[in-house]
Design an enzyme around this catalytic site. Sequence first.
Site, short mmCIF file in Angstrom:
data_model
loop_
_atom_site.label_atom_id
_atom_site.label_comp_id
_atom_site.label_asym_id
_atom_site.label_seq_id
_atom_site.Cartn_x
_atom_site.Cartn_y
_atom_site.Cartn_z
N ASN A 95 -3.46 6.15 5.99
CA ASN A 95 -4.22 6.94 6.97
C ASN A 95 -5.10 6.02 7.85
OD1 ASN A 95 -6.47 6.28 5.46
ND2 ASN A 95 -6.70 8.31 4.56
N GLN B 143 -10.98 0.25 0.53
CA GLN B 143 -11.40 -0.57 -0.62
C GLN B 143 -10.20 -1.26 -1.28
OE1 GLN B 143 -11.94 2.61 -0.16
NE2 GLN B 143 -11.51 3.86 -1.95
N GLU C 172 8.79 6.43 16.86
CA GLU C 172 9.10 5.86 15.55
C GLU C 172 10.54 6.23 15.17
OE1 GLU C 172 7.04 7.80 12.35
OE2 GLU C 172 7.33 6.11 10.97
N HIS C 173 10.87 7.52 15.26
CA HIS C 173 12.23 7.98 14.94
C HIS C 173 12.83 8.65 16.18
CE1 HIS C 173 9.87 8.60 11.12
NE2 HIS C 173 10.83 7.82 10.68
N HIS D 124 3.73 15.71 7.85
CA HIS D 124 3.05 14.55 7.27
C HIS D 124 1.55 14.54 7.54
CE1 HIS D 124 6.13 12.05 5.54
NE2 HIS D 124 6.90 12.21 6.60
N GLN E 100 8.64 15.95 10.33
CA GLN E 100 7.64 14.90 10.54
C GLN E 100 6.26 15.51 10.77
OE1 GLN E 100 8.49 11.63 9.74
NE2 GLN E 100 10.06 13.07 9.09
N ASP F 56 14.38 8.93 5.76
CA ASP F 56 13.11 8.85 5.04
C ASP F 56 13.32 8.51 3.57
OD1 ASP F 56 11.53 9.37 7.18
OD2 ASP F 56 11.10 11.46 6.68
N SER G 291 3.19 9.85 11.54
CA SER G 291 4.64 9.92 11.77
C SER G 291 5.00 10.58 13.09
CB SER G 291 5.28 10.71 10.63
OG SER G 291 4.95 10.11 9.42
N GLU H 220 -0.78 -36.82 28.27
CA GLU H 220 -1.83 -35.89 27.79
C GLU H 220 -3.13 -36.64 27.49
OE1 GLU H 220 -0.27 -33.70 24.46
OE2 GLU H 220 0.99 -32.43 25.73
N TYR I 216 0.86 -1.18 0.00
CA TYR I 216 0.00 0.00 0.00
C TYR I 216 0.90 1.23 0.00
CZ TYR I 216 -3.72 3.25 0.71
OH TYR I 216 -4.61 4.28 0.50
N HIS J 226 -1.75 -40.49 19.36
CA HIS J 226 -0.39 -39.92 19.27
C HIS J 226 0.62 -40.95 19.80
CE1 HIS J 226 -2.56 -36.11 18.96
NE2 HIS J 226 -1.42 -35.47 18.73
N1 LIG Z 1 5.10 5.38 8.35
C1 LIG Z 1 5.45 5.62 7.10
O1 LIG Z 1 6.39 5.05 6.60
C2 LIG Z 1 4.69 6.63 6.30
C3 LIG Z 1 5.17 7.03 5.04
C4 LIG Z 1 4.38 7.91 4.32
C5 LIG Z 1 3.16 8.38 4.83
N2 LIG Z 1 2.79 7.96 6.07
C6 LIG Z 1 1.49 8.33 6.63
O2 LIG Z 1 0.50 7.81 5.76
C7 LIG Z 1 -0.67 8.62 5.85
C8 LIG Z 1 -1.12 8.95 4.43
O3 LIG Z 1 -2.46 9.38 4.47
P1 LIG Z 1 -3.19 9.99 3.20
O4 LIG Z 1 -4.56 10.36 3.64
O5 LIG Z 1 -2.33 11.04 2.60
O6 LIG Z 1 -3.25 8.83 2.10
P2 LIG Z 1 -3.85 7.35 2.13
O7 LIG Z 1 -3.52 6.77 0.79
O8 LIG Z 1 -3.44 6.61 3.31
O9 LIG Z 1 -5.45 7.54 2.20
C9 LIG Z 1 -6.19 8.00 1.12
C10 LIG Z 1 -7.46 7.16 1.01
O10 LIG Z 1 -8.25 7.32 2.18
C11 LIG Z 1 -9.61 7.04 1.85
N3 LIG Z 1 -10.49 7.99 2.50
C12 LIG Z 1 -10.32 9.30 2.65
N4 LIG Z 1 -11.39 9.84 3.28
C13 LIG Z 1 -12.26 8.83 3.50
C14 LIG Z 1 -13.55 8.75 4.10
N5 LIG Z 1 -14.16 9.81 4.61
N6 LIG Z 1 -14.15 7.54 4.19
C15 LIG Z 1 -13.54 6.44 3.70
N7 LIG Z 1 -12.32 6.47 3.11
C16 LIG Z 1 -11.69 7.65 3.00
C17 LIG Z 1 -9.74 7.17 0.37
O11 LIG Z 1 -10.11 5.93 -0.16
C18 LIG Z 1 -8.36 7.56 -0.13
O12 LIG Z 1 -8.01 6.83 -1.29
C19 LIG Z 1 -0.28 9.83 6.70
O13 LIG Z 1 -0.76 9.63 8.01
C20 LIG Z 1 1.26 9.82 6.72
O14 LIG Z 1 1.81 10.33 7.91
C21 LIG Z 1 3.50 7.10 6.80
N1 LIG Z 2 8.68 9.93 7.66
C1 LIG Z 2 7.84 8.97 6.98
C2 LIG Z 2 7.71 7.76 7.89
O1 LIG Z 2 7.21 8.09 9.11
C3 LIG Z 2 8.37 8.52 5.67
C4 LIG Z 2 8.49 9.56 4.62
C5 LIG Z 2 8.22 9.46 3.30
N2 LIG Z 2 8.52 10.64 2.73
C6 LIG Z 2 8.94 11.44 3.64
N3 LIG Z 2 8.94 10.79 4.82
ZN LIG Z 3 8.99 11.81 6.67
#
Ligand SMILES: NC(=O)c1ccc[n+]([C@@H]2O[C@H](COP(=O)([O-])OP(=O)(O)OC[C@H]3O[C@@H](n4cnc5c(N)ncnc54)[C@H](O)[C@@H]3O)[C@@H](O)[C@H]2O)c1
Ligand SMILES: N[C@H](CO)Cc1c[nH]c[nH+]1
Ligand SMILES: [Zn+2]
Length: 438
Positions: free
Chosen positions: A219, A196, A332-333, A267, A264, A366, A242, A420, A135, A425
């Site tokens: 998310n 989905q 996390e970091h 994000h 961070q 990152d 993050s 047992e 994903y 067995h």
């Molecule tokens: N830990 C990591 O390595 C890392 C790296 C990059 C990003 N992140 C995190 O990932 C997350 C990305 O989130 P994002 O929103 O930009 O993208 P995302 O792809 O996670 O979510 C988008 C999807 O959320 C769904 N959505 C949105 N609103 C909705 C609703 N009301 N009901 C149902 N579904 C809904 C939609 O289907 C949409 O395609 C952030 O929290 C970011 O901090 C983490």
């Molecule tokens: N900091 C995120 C993980 O928590 C990863 C990322 C992608 N691009 C930038 N940062």
């Molecule tokens: Zn980052």
Amino acid sequence: MSEFSICRLDAGSPDFSQALEQLLAWESVADQNVISAVTEILREVKARGDAAVIEYTNRFDRRDLKSAGDFCLDRAALTDALERISAEKRAALETAAKRVRDYHEHQLQSSWQYREADGTVLGQQITPMERVGIYVPGGKASYPSSVLMNAIPARVAGVDEILMVVPAPDNQLSDLVLAAAAIAGVDRVFTIGGAQAVAALAYGTETVARVDKIVGPGNIFVASAKRAVFGQVAIDMIAGPSEILVICDGKTDPDWIAMDLLSQAEHDEQAQSILLSPDAAFLDAVANSLEKQLETLPREAIARRSIAGRGALILVRDIEQAIEVSNRIAPEHLEVSVDDPEQYLPRIRHAGAIFLGRYTAEALGDYCAGPNHVLPTSGTARFSSPLGVYDFQKRSSIIYCSPQGADTLGRVAATLAKGEGLDAHARSATYRVTEGGV
Ligand SMILES: NC(=O)c1ccc[n+]([C@@H]2O[C@H](COP(=O)([O-])OP(=O)(O)OC[C@H]3O[C@@H](n4cnc5c(N)ncnc54)[C@H](O)[C@@H]3O)[C@@H](O)[C@H]2O)c1
Ligand SMILES: N[C@H](CO)Cc1c[nH]c[nH+]1
Ligand SMILES: [Zn+2]
């Protein structure tokens, strides 16, 4: 005039523990509205396959998909994107990919066996997964770096087929994301996201083949869906917003530290940025710098909300106390911005990734240092680890008994089986016992 303010805490004050708990509270995945919405999406995709995926994608990502073919991209679409991006961006992606690959090759596990004196052989066989789904988030920002971090360890592990899902809100999808998929060796891309997409990977549809494991951040809808399908498929972890925690002795440039905190914070509104230092004047300097530097960031509004919401500058007695607090938070970091940082490593028990020294900005990790940026968040570094090659490899035990070994083990097994009350067995084990069987 800015209204920005960030929470200031003192680790020596009596109400510190309570204040820290409030700061760390993050319950989005448990939010009942999110769970209900995700439950419905999962149920519909399981029952109606592509048709439901198309409906939800059109609704949440403002698309106009007519058929499943509209959300499928093959390898040619990825290599075309690679041709379209600038030479500079391509070189940066290739450098990052090489470093990520080199690092992860160190994580490869090997099969092993050993032979006992009576000829019995025991061992462990490592097998890559057959098909995995990655994903790649794409709602608010696009993440070519996350394509590399998810797909390369799977390729290194020897996975047969890598499917990638990534949302394309308003029909927009960055060429960099597709180019990264080409470089990382992704087999097929589906431009779908959210619950989905997780459901399609977990249950399979007419178009999306069911996978064995789903990895990658997202998310709250994505996290909640991954939690719900766990068991049907494997998942890597529930990665939340993050987080960064910096421990600094006060001798690093406050502008550097302030920008690390903001990196961070940008994000997500729920991101968490915390600084621990024994130097009160340094905390003031970082607070001033945050204020000043926020004004210069294009994504200022997001950064302001998040760092004010879940950010803190915390005064500690010394670096030892900073490490204690950090271990409680399990970030996390973790940046350790002090002289001779390595001396503290043995005392750091919980952190997804540890960045040592004044020059090691978390942002380098990152994108291109090499280690994975998909890391445990929300305190789960207490019990989980970064995404890696081992997420895509399975272990099977190997047991071969020589006749002599079967005789010895048969007696032990039969005794325990009888204890047992499991007679079949006991008899199964005893049939191989040569003389004086039980
Ligand atoms: N830990 C990591 O390595 C890392 C790296 C990059 C990003 N992140 C995190 O990932 C997350 C990305 O989130 P994002 O929103 O930009 O993208 P995302 O792809 O996670 O979510 C988008 C999807 O959320 C769904 N959505 C949105 N609103 C909705 C609703 N009301 N009901 C149902 N579904 C809904 C939609 O289907 C949409 O395609 C952030 O929290 C970011 O901090 C983490
Ligand atoms: N900091 C995120 C993980 O928590 C990863 C990322 C992608 N691009 C930038 N940062
Ligand atoms: Zn980052």
